[in-house]
Motif scaffolding. Sequence first.
Motif, PDB file in Angstrom:
ATOM      1  N   LYS A 156      -2.882   9.610  -1.978  1.00 33.22           N
ATOM      2  CA  LYS A 156      -3.362   8.556  -2.879  1.00 33.22           C
ATOM      3  C   LYS A 156      -2.973   7.196  -2.331  1.00 33.22           C
ATOM      4  O   LYS A 156      -1.815   6.927  -2.055  1.00 33.22           O
ATOM      5  N   VAL A 257     -11.201   4.775  -7.991  1.00 27.88           N
ATOM      6  CA  VAL A 257     -10.660   4.980  -9.328  1.00 27.88           C
ATOM      7  C   VAL A 257     -11.645   5.880 -10.066  1.00 27.88           C
ATOM      8  O   VAL A 257     -12.823   5.564 -10.162  1.00 27.88           O
ATOM      9  N   ASP A 274      -7.947   8.276  -5.879  1.00 27.86           N
ATOM     10  CA  ASP A 274      -6.662   7.627  -5.655  1.00 27.86           C
ATOM     11  C   ASP A 274      -5.988   7.262  -6.972  1.00 27.86           C
ATOM     12  O   ASP A 274      -4.783   7.144  -7.051  1.00 27.86           O
ATOM     13  N   TYR A 275      -6.803   7.060  -7.985  1.00 26.48           N
ATOM     14  CA  TYR A 275      -6.244   6.709  -9.283  1.00 26.48           C
ATOM     15  C   TYR A 275      -7.098   7.339 -10.363  1.00 26.48           C
ATOM     16  O   TYR A 275      -8.317   7.299 -10.304  1.00 26.48           O
ATOM     17  N   ALA A 286      -6.967  -0.922 -13.998  1.00 24.21           N
ATOM     18  CA  ALA A 286      -6.260  -0.473 -12.794  1.00 24.21           C
ATOM     19  C   ALA A 286      -6.803  -1.166 -11.550  1.00 24.21           C
ATOM     20  O   ALA A 286      -6.069  -1.458 -10.622  1.00 24.21           O
TER      21      ALA A 286
END
Lengths: 431, 77
Positions: A156, A257, A274-275, A286
């Motif tokens: 990530k 995201v 990654d998120y 974010a």
Amino acid sequence: MTRIESDRGLSPFDDSGIETSEEVLTEQSPKVWSVSQVNRAVYGLLESSVDQLWVSGEVSRWTRSRAGHCYFSLKDERAQIRCAMFSREADQLPANPEEGTKIRVFGRVTLYEARGEYQLVVRRLEPEGEEGLWRLAFEQLRHRLDIEGLLKDDRKRALPRYPGCVGIVTSRKGAALADILKALRRRAPWTQVLIRDTRVQGEGAALQIAEALTQLVNTALPDVIILGRGGGSVEDLWAFNEEPVARAIAASPVPIVSAVGHEIDVSISDLVADYRAATPSSAVEAAVPDVRVLAERLEQAGGQLGRTLRRVSEGQRSFVTEGRRRLQVAIERQFTPARQGLDRACKQLEARANHLTNRQRMKFEGLVGRLEALSPLATLCRGYSVARSMDGRVLKSTLDFTQGSVFELQVTDGKLLAETLGAGEGDGKDE
Amino acid sequence: MSKSSEGELSLEERMRRLEEILARMESTEIRLGEALELFEEGVSHVKTAGEVLAAAELRVEELLADGQVISFEDKVE
């Protein structure tokens, strides 16, 4: 099932009972059952004679009531059974099975007395075979990706702190896009937004999402990409649990995201990204910093710049002062011996010079004495005088004088002006 | 990646540079001449970034399947 046939003695279905009714029918006082009585009797029969059992078949006409109870039919080529799965059990299901999904259920056969319909009350429901329930597919894909290391935390990447361009992969008609744009306007109005529209549900949606993402990544424009859709049923969200989407996310050099559905929905896409954001709006939170936070940071940075500059210049000033002091000390130290040497040398020189001058003076005086001995002045001292014409010639002979001519007469202590009155006695050879 | 125009720094580059400048200025071995230069550069970043934040209006575009980028019309609430 055999027990239905084997169990006897249950009125009114036991052999004797039926015979009795027939007898009653032919004779005079027929026994009349109420509907409830019959259903109650059948209910009792089913309950007591049929053990819980596994039944396999295909799902048909699946519905879920407001209260969360599920009703559907289980069928094979020739027959079907109505099934009920009450909310306590149905809530454990990861998904509503699609029409035609092969499943097997565990439960008991019973009678819904109010309708007089018999049904299977389902306790457990499991996918039959490879294809089928979402959960199975989800777990399989997750397992595969996990083995490849694609779900590891160290894959990530950090999201950029101040992205200039935000990419969005979602449906242009979806509620998610509206939420995202609204949040971006409020939070980071300086950003450039690049939307790649895609279908997010239905047949082939996963491939489309993957293509859309790859294309957006290939523009090299976005600094971060939000991928997702709003809430929906498990079926609606399913495309985000499919492998093409997972692969496209894993291959993206741009941080992703993932925001799929609501807080409780975790998708494969969420796991690979990654998120993971719970909702589209929190994806924006974010992905971009808040404009107010940024403005604050700028103000802070301005103050910090001033402070550090002041600190550096003050440090520098004291450095210069200190440097000068140290330089002075160093110079002193370096030059003190030299100066002392110089002083000593000067004194020596002076002494030497004095010594030399004294000798010189004495020498000079001696010389002067010798010179004086040769000087006409010495002769003059003895009482002689020298006559000179006005232009400085020494007048030696009477012939040098004419009547009335003015001439200069030098005696030992000065000069006089004289006039020739005439020739004196003698021949003038002696002066 | 997101230069708004040739030679002009993006907000991200500006903020990053600003953080670099601050970090450098906090260091102990900096000379006054360098600090002055950095200060001037930093102030210009603060100023320009502030202008960017104040003036910006979200620019929304859509990437089409054929690679074209067009302006995206959406309902602004």
